[in-house]
Each structure stands twice: as structure tokens, then as C-alpha cells.
Design a protein around this motif. Structure first.
Motif, PDB file in Angstrom:
ATOM      1  N   THR A 114       0.929  -1.214   0.284  1.00 41.41           N
ATOM      2  CA  THR A 114      -0.018   0.064  -0.189  1.00 41.41           C
ATOM      3  C   THR A 114       0.928   1.410  -0.188  1.00 41.41           C
ATOM      4  OG1 THR A 114       0.056  -0.226   2.736  1.00 41.41           O
ATOM      5  CG2 THR A 114      -1.841  -1.155   0.916  1.00 41.41           C
ATOM      6  N   PRO A 115       0.465   2.598  -0.467  1.00 37.28           N
ATOM      7  CA  PRO A 115       0.904   3.270  -0.608  1.00 37.28           C
ATOM      8  C   PRO A 115       1.471   3.825   1.277  1.00 37.28           C
ATOM      9  CG  PRO A 115      -0.759   3.832  -1.705  1.00 37.28           C
ATOM     10  CD  PRO A 115      -1.295   2.907  -0.764  1.00 37.28           C
ATOM     11  N   SER A 116       0.843   3.386   1.811  1.00 40.17           N
ATOM     12  CA  SER A 116       0.928   4.153   2.894  1.00 40.17           C
ATOM     13  C   SER A 116       2.430   2.942   4.284  1.00 40.17           C
ATOM     14  CB  SER A 116       0.149   4.365   4.328  1.00 40.17           C
ATOM     15  OG  SER A 116      -0.525   2.839   4.416  1.00 40.17           O
ATOM     16  N   GLY A 117       2.842   1.770   2.818  1.00 34.43           N
ATOM     17  CA  GLY A 117       4.480   1.030   3.515  1.00 34.43           C
ATOM     18  C   GLY A 117       5.330   1.976   3.710  1.00 34.43           C
ATOM     19  N   VAL A 118       5.569   1.571   4.859  1.00 35.81           N
ATOM     20  CA  VAL A 118       7.407   2.148   4.723  1.00 35.81           C
ATOM     21  C   VAL A 118       7.736   2.423   4.412  1.00 35.81           C
ATOM     22  CG1 VAL A 118       9.779   2.351   6.276  1.00 35.81           C
ATOM     23  CG2 VAL A 118       7.235   1.882   6.960  1.00 35.81           C
ATOM     24  N   ALA A 119       8.391   1.423   3.052  1.00 35.42           N
ATOM     25  CA  ALA A 119       9.444   1.374   1.726  1.00 35.42           C
ATOM     26  C   ALA A 119       8.603   2.391   0.844  1.00 35.42           C
ATOM     27  CB  ALA A 119       9.585   0.013   1.688  1.00 35.42           C
ATOM     28  N   ASN A 120       6.887   1.986   1.064  1.00 28.92           N
ATOM     29  CA  ASN A 120       6.322   2.496  -0.694  1.00 28.92           C
ATOM     30  C   ASN A 120       6.912   4.202   0.267  1.00 28.92           C
ATOM     31  OD1 ASN A 120       6.592   1.041  -2.461  1.00 28.92           O
ATOM     32  ND2 ASN A 120       3.895   0.242  -1.447  1.00 28.92           N
ATOM     33  N   SER A 121       6.518   4.373   1.388  1.00 31.88           N
ATOM     34  CA  SER A 121       6.436   6.186   1.247  1.00 31.88           C
ATOM     35  C   SER A 121       8.174   6.733   1.624  1.00 31.88           C
ATOM     36  CB  SER A 121       6.312   5.927   3.351  1.00 31.88           C
ATOM     37  OG  SER A 121       5.351   5.954   3.478  1.00 31.88           O
ATOM     38  N   LEU A 122       8.784   6.075   1.886  1.00 31.96           N
ATOM     39  CA  LEU A 122      10.572   6.126   1.573  1.00 31.96           C
ATOM     40  C   LEU A 122      10.448   6.795  -0.334  1.00 31.96           C
ATOM     41  CD1 LEU A 122      12.877   3.930   3.698  1.00 31.96           C
ATOM     42  CD2 LEU A 122      12.843   6.552   3.608  1.00 31.96           C
ATOM     43  N   ALA A 123       9.987   5.283  -1.455  1.00 34.56           N
ATOM     44  CA  ALA A 123      10.006   5.343  -2.362  1.00 34.56           C
ATOM     45  C   ALA A 123       9.175   6.804  -2.880  1.00 34.56           C
ATOM     46  CB  ALA A 123       9.697   4.290  -3.228  1.00 34.56           C
ATOM     47  N   TYR A 124       7.918   7.484  -2.797  1.00 30.95           N
ATOM     48  CA  TYR A 124       7.475   8.184  -2.525  1.00 30.95           C
ATOM     49  C   TYR A 124       8.419   9.474  -2.576  1.00 30.95           C
ATOM     50  CZ  TYR A 124       3.568  11.635  -3.025  1.00 30.95           C
ATOM     51  OH  TYR A 124       2.377  13.167  -2.300  1.00 30.95           O
ATOM     52  N   LEU A 125       9.050  10.182  -1.173  1.00 32.01           N
ATOM     53  CA  LEU A 125       9.725  10.289  -1.610  1.00 32.01           C
ATOM     54  C   LEU A 125      10.667  10.967  -1.992  1.00 32.01           C
ATOM     55  CD1 LEU A 125      10.453  10.558   2.844  1.00 32.01           C
ATOM     56  CD2 LEU A 125       9.399  12.347   1.358  1.00 32.01           C
ATOM     57  N   LEU A 126      11.657   9.649  -2.651  1.00 33.38           N
ATOM     58  CA  LEU A 126      12.520   9.874  -3.978  1.00 33.38           C
ATOM     59  C   LEU A 126      11.757   9.509  -5.181  1.00 33.38           C
ATOM     60  CD1 LEU A 126      14.933   6.828  -2.436  1.00 33.38           C
ATOM     61  CD2 LEU A 126      14.722   9.474  -2.365  1.00 33.38           C
ATOM     62  N   GLY A 127      10.794  10.355  -4.960  1.00 34.09           N
ATOM     63  CA  GLY A 127       9.750  10.537  -5.926  1.00 34.09           C
ATOM     64  C   GLY A 127       8.786   9.500  -7.319  1.00 34.09           C
ATOM     65  N   HIS A 128       9.168   8.519  -6.392  1.00 31.76           N
ATOM     66  CA  HIS A 128       8.613   7.657  -7.341  1.00 31.76           C
ATOM     67  C   HIS A 128       7.411   7.576  -6.903  1.00 31.76           C
ATOM     68  CE1 HIS A 128       6.948   3.522  -8.667  1.00 31.76           C
ATOM     69  NE2 HIS A 128       8.730   3.323  -9.228  1.00 31.76           N
ATOM     70  N   ASP A 129       6.237   7.401  -7.642  1.00 33.43           N
ATOM     71  CA  ASP A 129       4.576   7.562  -7.140  1.00 33.43           C
ATOM     72  C   ASP A 129       3.554   6.544  -7.342  1.00 33.43           C
ATOM     73  OD1 ASP A 129       5.185  10.407  -7.049  1.00 33.43           O
ATOM     74  OD2 ASP A 129       3.875  10.913  -9.237  1.00 33.43           O
ATOM     75  N   ASP A 130       3.968   5.586  -7.589  1.00 30.71           N
ATOM     76  CA  ASP A 130       3.116   4.929  -7.566  1.00 30.71           C
ATOM     77  C   ASP A 130       3.513   3.713  -6.636  1.00 30.71           C
ATOM     78  OD1 ASP A 130       1.401   3.438  -9.166  1.00 30.71           O
ATOM     79  OD2 ASP A 130       2.297   1.966 -10.469  1.00 30.71           O
ATOM     80  N   ALA A 131       2.835   2.999  -6.169  1.00 28.71           N
ATOM     81  CA  ALA A 131       2.716   1.970  -4.640  1.00 28.71           C
ATOM     82  C   ALA A 131       3.740   0.672  -5.197  1.00 28.71           C
ATOM     83  CB  ALA A 131       2.083   1.455  -4.253  1.00 28.71           C
ATOM     84  N   ILE A 132       4.870  -0.041  -4.615  1.00 27.27           N
ATOM     85  CA  ILE A 132       5.467  -0.665  -5.717  1.00 27.27           C
ATOM     86  C   ILE A 132       5.186  -2.347  -4.999  1.00 27.27           C
ATOM     87  CG2 ILE A 132       7.701  -1.533  -5.949  1.00 27.27           C
ATOM     88  CD1 ILE A 132       8.940   0.918  -5.826  1.00 27.27           C
ATOM     89  N   GLY A 133       4.625  -2.997  -5.303  1.00 26.14           N
ATOM     90  CA  GLY A 133       4.092  -4.054  -4.338  1.00 26.14           C
ATOM     91  C   GLY A 133       5.109  -5.194  -4.436  1.00 26.14           C
ATOM     92  N   TRP A 134       6.228  -5.202  -2.999  1.00 30.16           N
ATOM     93  CA  TRP A 134       7.500  -5.603  -3.247  1.00 30.16           C
ATOM     94  C   TRP A 134       7.730  -7.117  -2.882  1.00 30.16           C
ATOM     95  CZ3 TRP A 134      11.808  -2.069  -2.699  1.00 30.16           C
ATOM     96  CH2 TRP A 134      11.583  -0.916  -3.073  1.00 30.16           C
ATOM     97  N   VAL A 135       6.402  -7.362  -2.100  1.00 26.21           N
ATOM     98  CA  VAL A 135       6.289  -8.610  -2.050  1.00 26.21           C
ATOM     99  C   VAL A 135       6.249  -9.527  -3.620  1.00 26.21           C
ATOM    100  CG1 VAL A 135       5.911 -11.175  -0.841  1.00 26.21           C
ATOM    101  CG2 VAL A 135       6.153  -8.313   0.677  1.00 26.21           C
ATOM    102  N   ALA A 136       4.741  -9.158  -4.044  1.00 21.74           N
ATOM    103  CA  ALA A 136       4.512  -9.898  -5.207  1.00 21.74           C
ATOM    104  C   ALA A 136       5.615  -9.471  -6.371  1.00 21.74           C
ATOM    105  CB  ALA A 136       3.325  -9.590  -5.901  1.00 21.74           C
ATOM    106  N   ALA A 137       6.579  -8.208  -6.595  1.00 20.45           N
ATOM    107  CA  ALA A 137       7.449  -8.008  -7.755  1.00 20.45           C
ATOM    108  C   ALA A 137       8.278  -8.979  -7.651  1.00 20.45           C
ATOM    109  CB  ALA A 137       7.949  -7.097  -7.663  1.00 20.45           C
ATOM    110  N   VAL A 138       8.016  -9.584  -9.708  1.00 22.47           N
ATOM    111  CA  VAL A 138       8.742 -10.916 -10.061  1.00 22.47           C
ATOM    112  C   VAL A 138      10.085 -10.436 -10.854  1.00 22.47           C
ATOM    113  CG1 VAL A 138       8.939 -12.763 -11.285  1.00 22.47           C
ATOM    114  CG2 VAL A 138       7.449 -12.716  -9.010  1.00 22.47           C
ATOM    115  N   ASP A 139       9.622  -9.581 -11.532  1.00 22.32           N
ATOM    116  CA  ASP A 139      10.163  -8.739 -12.343  1.00 22.32           C
ATOM    117  C   ASP A 139      10.226  -7.443 -12.324  1.00 22.32           C
ATOM    118  OD1 ASP A 139      11.652  -8.979 -14.730  1.00 22.32           O
ATOM    119  OD2 ASP A 139       9.888  -9.475 -16.232  1.00 22.32           O
TER     120      ASP A 139
END
Lengths: 325, 428
Positions: free
Chosen positions: A151-176
Motif C-alpha cells: 500500500t502507499p502507506s507502507g514504510v518502503a513505499n513512503s520512502l520511494a514516494y519521497l524519492l519521487g516514485h509516485d506509484d505504490a510498489i508491490g514489493w513482495v509480489a514483484a517478480v520481474d
């Protein structure tokens, strides 16, 4: 129990040896009394089970753990012919080759740094060690649901957002690209680095201070040289033991993979990040194929033994100074 | 501690040890169970053990225990101990039924020929009795081997797509009639922090299998694997496009079976079951409805997956007759309990047609939409689609959808493996 001591030592020659034996007998008795339950337990619950599992691996045992339906090497053939199993072996090999050196370097580095502290050493030692007391399951769930939640509120996604990455990343689901490895590797590092740091710290504190003093007198000024010529060689036995434990732990990886990648109602997770133990768990307990499950357990055990022997050969674990000449 | 061991000390130690062992042995009677109840009035001669997986809805555990207590009231010589098993239920019952002390009565999703052969279940035709005709035949069929039925259905759980009406209206989307429309809707509904669709935390969930079904292929037909099919490859490629479009929610705090993502607006559509309807109604009023997964391509069909739980009796039970009597009392005769179980907590369809027809709560609102969709498009997973046979298929889905592997080639290789595994399943 043939070593019963004579009630009254015979006068004269054989007095000393038998006397010693008599003195030892209560110690032996205590030893047996204390270890027997443990040894008996080990025998009944481990060795018998291992032996049974070995026999079972040559049986067609579906939905039963009774012996009788012998099928030779079919289970082994089935496993090694299954791309999912061979892939899981490759996965665990790569994971081991990565996690062992990284954990090793991190924990050694931390140990050296903590050891050099003049103040607050106990505080840092405790701080780094605390994660080792956390269960893998708890660690895995914190990583999955809070730090690396999709979700966008996850810690890693919040950090990614601060670094300019708008889209929420599904860390566990991402395979490629395989972002799930970031989750798996960081949680294991966090959980186990502290423990190995303590082992290294103990090793470092065993090194006599005179060695460093003598080296300084001889002109070895830089910390790097002291580390290279004294700390590192003196730590060899600790290092070998740490690598051994790390390899075994890595091959047996299960808890965090299971808890992060699987969700217990939708099965045991997908092909990516499936370790051999997860595969076997699925085979034995999910599909009730206990024969193939046992066979797989022996394949993994063989792998661990081979790796340990190889490592022992290269690092010389257990060799004494004289043997090395 | 260098005091010698005295005889009295040893004696004291042994007594303590034995006492400790006895105490711990007593307390580990059922180490897996979270909550158990052995009914009071210990005049019972027989005690049956009855395992449930952990139902999420509040009150279900108390209800299960109440049924058991009521049975003992009616049959004073049979007590029933209910065990509520949290977490990974499937691996726990599979381990337990290998021992002589496994549960007498337990619930499962599937009954495979291997389970029948190993005596983990027993034929229940006499338990179903004359009422057999009143059970939904679609649901009995996968539990029938060699002409005998090995399970009594407890609940039917239809799964389909639920959506938020208000979000559809806002985005100008109407209920999709084809997979292409469905995918387009998911993309259109992805705005800001809201994703279009949630099917599972891994981003695929059951969507691969369901889309394949919606292309008209059930993946297995009796003892033949049929998924090496261009239509299925096309369906999975379409799922891949949907996955790549980033319209699907992944890694949410609850998984697909919990309507949380839909309620919180994290996704506008979600693959979930009828059981979620009471929770959704409470949170959203009438701002939600459901539709079957639309047909894929020209030869396709709409899909509602009919899951559910069935009751089986352990073939190795020492109290087989008592266990059968209990199952008949609870899941065949006791229609009041069945209706309570299906409708008072989460919603499920009672498997007895007569009870389903009388289920008032399922005749209005979204529950009615679901009931109509089940009647028209309900599909029950074929019996031989066992976990073992399924595994190569599931690995193929990941490869195709997440890694862009060649769909035709991957499916062909996987189908061959699935067929090999299926051939090893005993014929009954």
C-alpha cells in the motif's frame, strides 16, 4: 556396568587404579542419569524418525506413512525430474552464495566496530543482538505487513514516494525485477547478523592484547594492518564455525519465505522464492506424498553435507596446529 | 554443584521429574487446538473429536460448540470435543489423520482418490440417506468416487467479482460483459491511490485459473489435462496485460478473502466470496454489488467459482458409527443448525436445496445477485484437479503473467507434467 569397584581395596599393588575408578563411578552414574533421557529422546524422536523417513523415501507413500509399497528410486526420479524442485535447489544455492558472505562481512564488521568502542559497548552489543531474540515469523510479518507492504502507506513505499516514485510498489509480489529478494534478504540479515556478531565479538576478545602491543612496537601502526595480520588469522576458528552455521541455516531457509510469500488460504506461494523446504512441505503436507517428501529431505541433507565437507576441506575446520605443520 | 548425589536427592528428583512429565502430558492433549470444549456432564461413554478451520466471523466458534453440546443433550452417551484450528489448517489435518488419534470428524475442501485409498475418509451414503436427492448435485459430484459419496457438504461459497457502485458511477464504468471490458474497467478505475482490481496479494490470485475457465476450458476433463490450448494461452496473455497495466492492487494488509480493500477504497473491484456480504453491507450500505467473471472470447462462458467446505468422517475413527450419527444429526437432519451456520455469521449457501430455497437473507440485494449468478454460471472445480496435479499449472501462470514467458510453450510443458502426475492418481 562392569566397573563396580571392590568394596574394600586390596592391600598393596593395584590400589591406585581401582581406587580412581571407584572415585569415578558416581560421576559416571550422574553423567548417565543426566544424559540418558536426552540421548533416549534423541534416539526415539530423531534417529528412528530419520531411519523411517529414509525407508519411506523408497515407498509409494501417499496419504500414509506405512512402509510396504516399495517403488525403488521412483521418488528420487520424480523429484529430480521436476523442474520446480531443481529450480528450488538453484534458488537456494544462489541465496546461500549471497547471504553467507554478506552476513559474514556485516557481522564481522559490526563486531570489530563494537569492540573498538570505548564507551557504551554493552548498549550497542545489546542493540545489535536483540533481533536475534525475535522469532523469524514475527520478523517476517513485520517486514511483510508494515515495512514492505504494497500500500502507499507502507514504510518502503513512503520512502520511494519521497524519492519521487509516485506509484505504490508491490514489493513482495514483484517478480520481474525480483524485488521480493530485497524483503527476504533484509529480514534475514536483520534477524541473524546480531547473533553472529556476538560470536565474532567473543572470538575477538579471546585474542591476547600483547599481540597487538607487540605488533605496534614492531611498527604496525594502521588498524587495517593490525586487522589483517592479527585479528583475522586469530579469528580463523570462529570464522569457520560461523560460515558452517550460516550455510546450514541458509539451506534450511523456510520460515521467512513461508510467512512472507505464502498466504495460508491461497496456497504456499508461487514458484519464485520457493526453497527446497517449502517445496517439500508442499509435497509432503499439502499433497500428502510422504514418500517423495522424505526423498527430498535426503537430497537436501546430502547437499548440506557436501557443502559442509567442501567448506571444511578448504577452511580446515577442526585441524589442529600440529596437523598443519 | 559438586555435592554428591544422595539417594534421597535422587528419589526426590525422580518424583519431581515424573510429576512434571505427568502434568505436561496432561496439558498437551491437543497441542494444535486454540479453543476446545468438552461438554460438561461427563457421563458420556464416547468422545468424538471434531475439527474446524478457523472461520473468521465472530460467533462461529461458539455456534460450533453449541451444536456439539446440543448433540450430546440429545445423545447423552456421545460427547463431542470441538477443536478450532487456526492458521494453516490443511497441513494440520493431513498430519493428524496419519495417526490413530486423528480427528473423528473434520472438514475439507477436496476429497482425492488418495485420501479414499488411505482410509482418511469413509463412504457416507448411509449418512446422506434419503435426503441425498435434496443436496445440490453439482456439489456432491466431486466427492463421489466409485459411486459412493465421501462427504456431506456444509456450506457452498460462491466466489465472484464484487464492486463499488459509486466508484463505477464516478468513473463512468458499467458492469463488464466481456473480459476486454473487464480489463478496461480495471484500468479506468485506477486513479490516484485507488486501484481498479484486487484478486490477491501476489497480484494474480485465482484470476489465472478463473480466466482460463471463462475461456471455456476447465483445465482437466476426467483423466485428461486439457489446458494446453491456444484459448487458454490467449486468456493468460490477457491476464498478463492486465497485470502489466498496474491496475491491480498487490501486497495489501489483508488478502483477497477479506473485503477490507473494497471497503477502504483501496480497490474498486475485488474477487471475493458471498461470505463477505454481511461485512460489506455493514460498512458500505448498498454501495456494492457483484457480477460473475465475464466470458473470455467468443467461445467463453461467465464464471462463478463454487468453493465451500464439506464434512468427512475419518475412516480410521474408533467410533465410526457414533461419528456418522453425529454428522447425520448435524449436517443432514438439523436444518435449523445448517441455516444458522450458513446465514447468521458470514453468508454461505446451504447445500440442501430445500434450505437454500428458504434462505430469506439471500433473496434481496447483492446476495440475490450472487444467487442468480450461481444458478446461471456456477462452476465446481473438477475433482481430479488435486494440489499435486495443479502445481505445474500454477508455476506456468507465474512464468507467463509475471515474467512474460511464451504462453504456448510454457503451457505445453506444464500440461505434460500435470498429465504425468494425474496418471499416477489411483482409479477408484
Amino acid at each position: 556396568m562392569t566397573t563396580t569397584a571392590p568394596a574394600r581395596p586390596a592391600a598393596g599393588r593395584s590400589r591406585r587404579p581401582s581406587g580412581r575408578r571407584a572415585a569415578r563411578w558416581p560421576a559416571w552414574r550422574a553423567f548417565l542419569l543426566l544424559t540418558l533421557p536426552m540421548v533416549a529422546g534423541l534416539f526415539v524422536f530423531k534417529y528412528v524418525a530419520i531411519g523411517w523417513g529414509f525407508l519411506l523415501s523408497f515407498n509409494d507413500a501417499r496419504g500414509t506413512i506405512a512402509l510396504g509399497d516399495w517403488n525403488g528410486l521412483d521418488n528420487y526420479r520424480r523429484l529430480l525430474g521436476d523442474p520446480a524442485f531443481t529450480r528450488s535447489l538453484v534458488t537456494i544455492l544462489l541465496f546461500t552464495l549471497f547471504i553467507v558472505p554478506v552476513t559474514f562481512a556485516l557481522s564481522l564488521g559490526l563486531a570489530v566496530l563494537v569492540n573498538r568502542l570505548r564507551r557504551g559497548r554493552a548498549l550497542f552489543r545489546t542493540t545489535f543482538f536483540i533481533p536475534a531474540a525475535v522469532s523469524y515469523v514475527v520478523g517476517a510479518l513485520v517486514w511483510k505487513m508494515s515495512l514492505f507492504s504494497g500500500t502507499p502507506s507502507g514504510v518502503a513505499n513512503s520512502l520511494a514516494y519521497l524519492l519521487g516514485h509516485d506509484d505504490a510498489i508491490g514489493w513482495v509480489a514483484a517478480v520481474d525485477p525480483p524485488l521480493y529478494w530485497i524483503v527476504l534478504v533484509t529480514v534475514r540479515l536483520w534477524l541473524q547478523t546480531g547473533f553472529y556478531m556476538i560470536l565474532f565479538l567473543a572470538g575477538i576478545q579471546q585474542i591476547p592484547a600483547q599481540l597487538y602491543e607487540a605488533a605496534r612496537v614492531d611498527g604496525a601502526e594502521s588498524e587495517g594492518r593490525l586487522f589483517r595480520h592479527i585479528t583475522w588469522p586469530m579469528l580463523r576458528n570462529t570464522s569457520v564455525a560461523v560460515v558452517l552455521l550460516l550455510i546450514i541455516n541458509a539451506f534450511q531457509a523456510f520460515d521467512e519465505f513461508y510467512n512472507i510469500l505464502a498466504s495460508n488460504l491461497s496456497g504456499l506461494g508461487r514458484a519464485d522464492g520457493r526453497t527446497p523446504l517449502i517445496y517439500l512441505f508442499q509435497t509432503a503436507l499439502g499433497e500428502q506424498n510422504y514418500g517423495a517428501g522424505s526423498a527430498g529431505a535426503f537430497v537436501v541433507t546430502m547437499l548440506i553435507v557436501v557443502f559442509t565437507l567442501l567448506q571444511g576441506r578448504f577452511a580446515g575446520f577442526g585441524r589442529t596446529a600440529e596437523e598443519e605443520g | 554443584m559438586d555435592r554428591p548425589l544422595t539417594r534421597r536427592g535422587l528419589l526426590k528428583g525422580s518424583v519431581l521429574f515424573v510429576a512434571g512429565a505427568a502434568v505436561s502430558a496432561c496439558s498437551t492433549g491437543d497441542p494444535l487446538a486454540k479453543g476446545t470444549s468438552a461438554p460438561a456432564g461427563s457421563g458420556a461413554k464416547i468422545t468424538l473429536t471434531h475439527w474446524y478451520h478457523e472461520y473468521g466471523e465472530e460467533g462461529t466458534q461458539q455456534a460450533a460448540m453449541k451444536y456439539a453440546a446440543d448433540f450430546t443433550k440429545a445423545n447423552p452417551d456421545i460427547a463431542v470435543k470441538v477443536s478450532w484450528i487456526p492458521g494453516d489448517y490443511a497441513t494440520k489435518w493431513t498430519a493428524a489423520v496419519l495417526t490413530p488419534d486423528g480427528p473423528d470428524v473434520y472438514e475439507v475442501n477436496d476429497v482425492s482418490p488418495n485420501m479414499v485409498k488411505a482410509g482418511q475418509v469413509t463412504a457416507l451414503d448411509d449418512v446422506l440417506g434419503a435426503e441425498k436427492a435434496d443436496f445440490n448435485p453439482k456439489v456432491l459430484q466431486p466427492y463421489t468416487w466409485g459411486g459412493q459419496v465421501y462427504a456431506v457438504p456444509m456450506i457452498i461459497d460462491p466466489m465472484l467479482v464484487f464492486y463499488r457502485k459509486s466508484l463505477f458511477q464516478k468513473a463512468g464504468v458499467s458492469v463488464p460483459k466481456s473480459f476486454a471490458e473487464f480489463a478496461a474497467a480495471a484500468k479506468k478505475l485506477t486513479q490516484g491511490k485507488q486501484k481498479g482490481l484486487f484478486v490477491g496479494n501476489d497480484g494474480i490470485g485465482d484470476l489465472g485459473q478463473m480466466t482460463a475457465w471463462s475461456s471455456g476450458n476447465l483445465l482437466v476433463d476426467d483423466r485428461t489435462i486439457t489446458y494446453d490450448d491456444p484459448k487458454v494461452a490467449e486468456a493468460l496473455t490477457a491476464v498478463k496485460d492486465l497485470y502489466d497495466s498496474k491496475a491491480m492492487l498487490q501486497g495489501y494488509s489483508t488478502d483477497w478473502w477479506d473485503p477490507g480493500a473494497l471497503i477502504n477504497g483501496a480497490a474498486a473491484m475485488q474477487w471475493v466470496g458471498l461470505w463477505a456480504v454481511p461485512g460489506l453491507t455493514e460498512a458500505l450500505g448498498d454501495d456494492f454489488d457483484a457480477f460473475p467473471l465475464p466470458p473470455f472470447g467468443p467461445g467463453g462462458r461467465a464464471v462463478v467459482n463454487m468453493g465451500g467446505w464439506v464434512q468427512v468422517v475419518n475412516g480410521k475413527s474408533r467410533n465410526l458409527e457414533a461419528a456418522k450419527k453425529y454428522v447425520r444429526w448435524l449436517w443432514v437432519d438439523n436444518t435449523a443448525a445448517q441455516t444458522d451456520w450458513s446465514l447468521a455469521y458470514g453468508f454461505h449457501i446451504p447445500p440442501r436445496n430445500s434450505a437454500a430455497a428458504k434462505a430469506d437473507k439471500l433473496t434481496s440485494g447483492p446476495a440475490k445477485t450472487v444467487m442468480d449468478a450461481v444458478a446461471a454460471h456456477g462452476i465446481k472445480q473438477p475433482a481430479l484437479w488435486t494440489p499435486e496435479v495443479r502445481q505445474p499449472w500454477e508455476d506456468a501462470i507465474t512464468d507467463i503473467v509475471k515474467k512474460g514467458a511464451d504462453a504456448r510453450k510454457t503451457l505445453a510443458a506444464a500440461a505434460k507434467r500435470s498429465q504425468d502426475l494425474l496418471d499416477k492418481v489411483p482409479v477408484l
